[in-house]
Design an enzyme around this catalytic site. Sequence first.
Site, mmCIF file in Angstrom:
data_model
loop_
_atom_site.group_PDB
_atom_site.id
_atom_site.type_symbol
_atom_site.label_atom_id
_atom_site.label_comp_id
_atom_site.label_asym_id
_atom_site.label_seq_id
_atom_site.Cartn_x
_atom_site.Cartn_y
_atom_site.Cartn_z
ATOM 1 N N THR A 1 0.838 -1.210 0.000
ATOM 2 C CA THR A 1 0.000 0.000 0.000
ATOM 3 C C THR A 1 0.870 1.257 0.000
ATOM 4 O O THR A 1 0.560 2.235 -0.687
ATOM 5 C CB THR A 1 -0.898 0.009 1.263
ATOM 6 O OG1 THR A 1 -1.671 -1.177 1.261
ATOM 7 C CG2 THR A 1 -1.811 1.217 1.295
ATOM 8 N N HIS B 1 2.033 1.896 -3.413
ATOM 9 C CA HIS B 1 0.982 2.528 -4.233
ATOM 10 C C HIS B 1 0.904 4.024 -3.939
ATOM 11 O O HIS B 1 0.723 4.839 -4.843
ATOM 12 C CB HIS B 1 -0.391 1.901 -3.956
ATOM 13 C CG HIS B 1 -0.498 0.486 -4.427
ATOM 14 N ND1 HIS B 1 -0.206 0.116 -5.715
ATOM 15 C CD2 HIS B 1 -0.851 -0.646 -3.782
ATOM 16 C CE1 HIS B 1 -0.373 -1.198 -5.844
ATOM 17 N NE2 HIS B 1 -0.758 -1.680 -4.675
ATOM 18 N N ILE C 1 2.698 -11.552 2.316
ATOM 19 C CA ILE C 1 1.558 -12.095 3.056
ATOM 20 C C ILE C 1 1.315 -13.551 2.662
ATOM 21 O O ILE C 1 1.013 -14.395 3.512
ATOM 22 C CB ILE C 1 0.306 -11.213 2.867
ATOM 23 C CG1 ILE C 1 0.618 -9.778 3.326
ATOM 24 C CG2 ILE C 1 -0.877 -11.776 3.648
ATOM 25 C CD1 ILE C 1 -0.515 -8.780 3.151
HETATM 26 P P1 NAD Z 1 2.422 -8.470 -3.260
HETATM 27 O O1 NAD Z 1 1.931 -7.609 -4.345
HETATM 28 O O2 NAD Z 1 3.775 -8.252 -2.689
HETATM 29 O O3 NAD Z 1 2.346 -10.012 -3.713
HETATM 30 C C1 NAD Z 1 1.493 -10.506 -4.691
HETATM 31 C C2 NAD Z 1 2.233 -11.607 -5.430
HETATM 32 O O4 NAD Z 1 1.327 -12.222 -6.348
HETATM 33 C C3 NAD Z 1 3.432 -11.112 -6.241
HETATM 34 O O5 NAD Z 1 4.612 -11.773 -5.813
HETATM 35 C C4 NAD Z 1 3.037 -11.467 -7.681
HETATM 36 O O6 NAD Z 1 4.166 -11.843 -8.471
HETATM 37 C C5 NAD Z 1 2.078 -12.631 -7.475
HETATM 38 N N1 NAD Z 1 1.185 -12.925 -8.611
HETATM 39 C C6 NAD Z 1 0.746 -12.106 -9.593
HETATM 40 N N2 NAD Z 1 -0.048 -12.792 -10.460
HETATM 41 C C7 NAD Z 1 -0.120 -14.063 -10.007
HETATM 42 C C8 NAD Z 1 -0.785 -15.233 -10.469
HETATM 43 N N3 NAD Z 1 -1.558 -15.229 -11.567
HETATM 44 N N4 NAD Z 1 -0.652 -16.372 -9.736
HETATM 45 C C9 NAD Z 1 0.109 -16.390 -8.635
HETATM 46 N N5 NAD Z 1 0.783 -15.310 -8.161
HETATM 47 C C10 NAD Z 1 0.663 -14.157 -8.832
HETATM 48 O O7 NAD Z 1 1.315 -8.386 -2.112
HETATM 49 P P2 NAD Z 1 1.281 -8.648 -0.521
HETATM 50 O O8 NAD Z 1 1.787 -7.454 0.186
HETATM 51 O O9 NAD Z 1 1.849 -9.985 -0.186
HETATM 52 O O10 NAD Z 1 -0.303 -8.669 -0.380
HETATM 53 C C11 NAD Z 1 -1.063 -9.664 -1.044
HETATM 54 C C12 NAD Z 1 -2.352 -9.105 -1.609
HETATM 55 O O11 NAD Z 1 -3.227 -8.765 -0.537
HETATM 56 C C13 NAD Z 1 -2.230 -7.830 -2.439
HETATM 57 O O12 NAD Z 1 -3.198 -7.890 -3.487
HETATM 58 C C14 NAD Z 1 -2.598 -6.735 -1.456
HETATM 59 O O13 NAD Z 1 -3.101 -5.594 -2.111
HETATM 60 C C15 NAD Z 1 -3.671 -7.416 -0.658
HETATM 61 N N6 NAD Z 1 -3.882 -6.945 0.717
HETATM 62 C C16 NAD Z 1 -5.156 -7.024 1.198
HETATM 63 C C17 NAD Z 1 -5.419 -6.686 2.505
HETATM 64 C C18 NAD Z 1 -6.791 -6.836 3.026
HETATM 65 O O14 NAD Z 1 -7.049 -6.415 4.174
HETATM 66 N N7 NAD Z 1 -7.714 -7.429 2.282
HETATM 67 C C19 NAD Z 1 -4.387 -6.225 3.340
HETATM 68 C C20 NAD Z 1 -3.084 -6.179 2.828
HETATM 69 C C21 NAD Z 1 -2.845 -6.544 1.515
#
Ligand code: NAD
Length: 349
Positions: A44, A47, A179
């Site tokens: 975040t 972003h 995560i």
């Molecule tokens: P991140 O962006 O570091 O990790 C996402 C990973 O997904 C990347 O390593 C990317 O290469 C991989 N990826 C992309 N396309 C893919 C596919 N088709 N198959 C498998 N892997 C793929 O994110 P993060 O910090 O680990 O967070 C994970 C997600 O959770 C993000 O989308 C983030 O925005 C979201 N998030 C949500 C909350 C919530 O409260 N709901 C809180 C924090 C983060």
Amino acid sequence: MHGAMQAIVKTEAGPGLTLIDVPVPEIGPGDVLIRIQKTSICGTDVHIYEWDDWASKTIHAPQTIGHEFAGVVEKVGRDVSEVCVGDLVSGEGHIVCGHCRNCRAGRRHLCQTPNAIGVNRDGAFAEFLSMPSSNVWRVDPTISPEVLSLFDPLGNAVHAALSWDLLGEDVLITGAGPIGIMSVIVARHAGARHVVITDLNAYRLSLAEACDATIALDIDAGTIAEAQQALGMIEGFDVGLEMSGNPRAVNDMMANMTHGGKISLLGIQNRAATVNWDDVIFKGLNIKGIYGREMYETWYKMTALIQSGLDISPLITHRLHYTEYEKAFEVMASGESGKVILDWTEPVK
Ligand code: NAD
Ligand code: ZN
């Protein structure tokens, strides 16, 4: 307390962040002032740095950013009794309204109008942070401040993973970001049988492997169905944790779930993402959207998990002084990292 402090601030609408002097925040009667020791950078924050669509709609400059932190209580407001000066703390960054139906029922993670530190109000990338005492989480000081600064994202992993029974189950995690990898560690600790994680980034897949994933699958090199076969699985995954935010990953997951399988959706999908509803309906999937952490059951569980040997320290791949934040954001944006920690305890050179 009066005086100035350093903070990493979005000073005006547009890309970038600036390290500037701002006033030390005031605390109200129910607030706590925390002297920050360690902070960790979240996707975040990247972003917000890059100023994408979401950030330009959400962030009102000037604003101090950041929400993953650990620190020590410097000062407490007049009405605060449960937190003391000198306590080692982290804190829940979602500040809830306290009076909607869910808040009053104790379902605070479902508050109608939560405010997030570092997004809707000043955040933790600063020498001091003020927050309501009810949001402060005290821990035993044997937990390292670095690990404690990861409690916010660890809480996302714990909330998503422990929404379902994992003991002896086969778990599929899509997305090996920080995560996703923390979820591997949690699922292992909770007694899952196979934990398969997918990504396309070699650096992250090898980090996931080092954190004991059964298979860390590059989806450009093989399919999830092939991974199931290699493991001798016949009926599909019992639990799915979607942690990529990628629509292809969601559909790959649904196609590889067992009938009656359970899915936590954490990754944030774009609006145009489509889902194969046939998998949801004919397989009778249970799908749960996950936002943030449960207050404060997830915090309790995290503490207990760390005390019972859960080790997330391998995820910390970079440590920098806060004055080197530009370099830290560059590393985060490259994708060639786990968690990047900023230190606020060493004096400025
Ligand atoms: P991140 O962006 O570091 O990790 C996402 C990973 O997904 C990347 O390593 C990317 O290469 C991989 N990826 C992309 N396309 C893919 C596919 N088709 N198959 C498998 N892997 C793929 O994110 P993060 O910090 O680990 O967070 C994970 C997600 O959770 C993000 O989308 C983030 O925005 C979201 N998030 C949500 C909350 C919530 O409260 N709901 C809180 C924090 C983060
Ligand atoms: Zn509320």
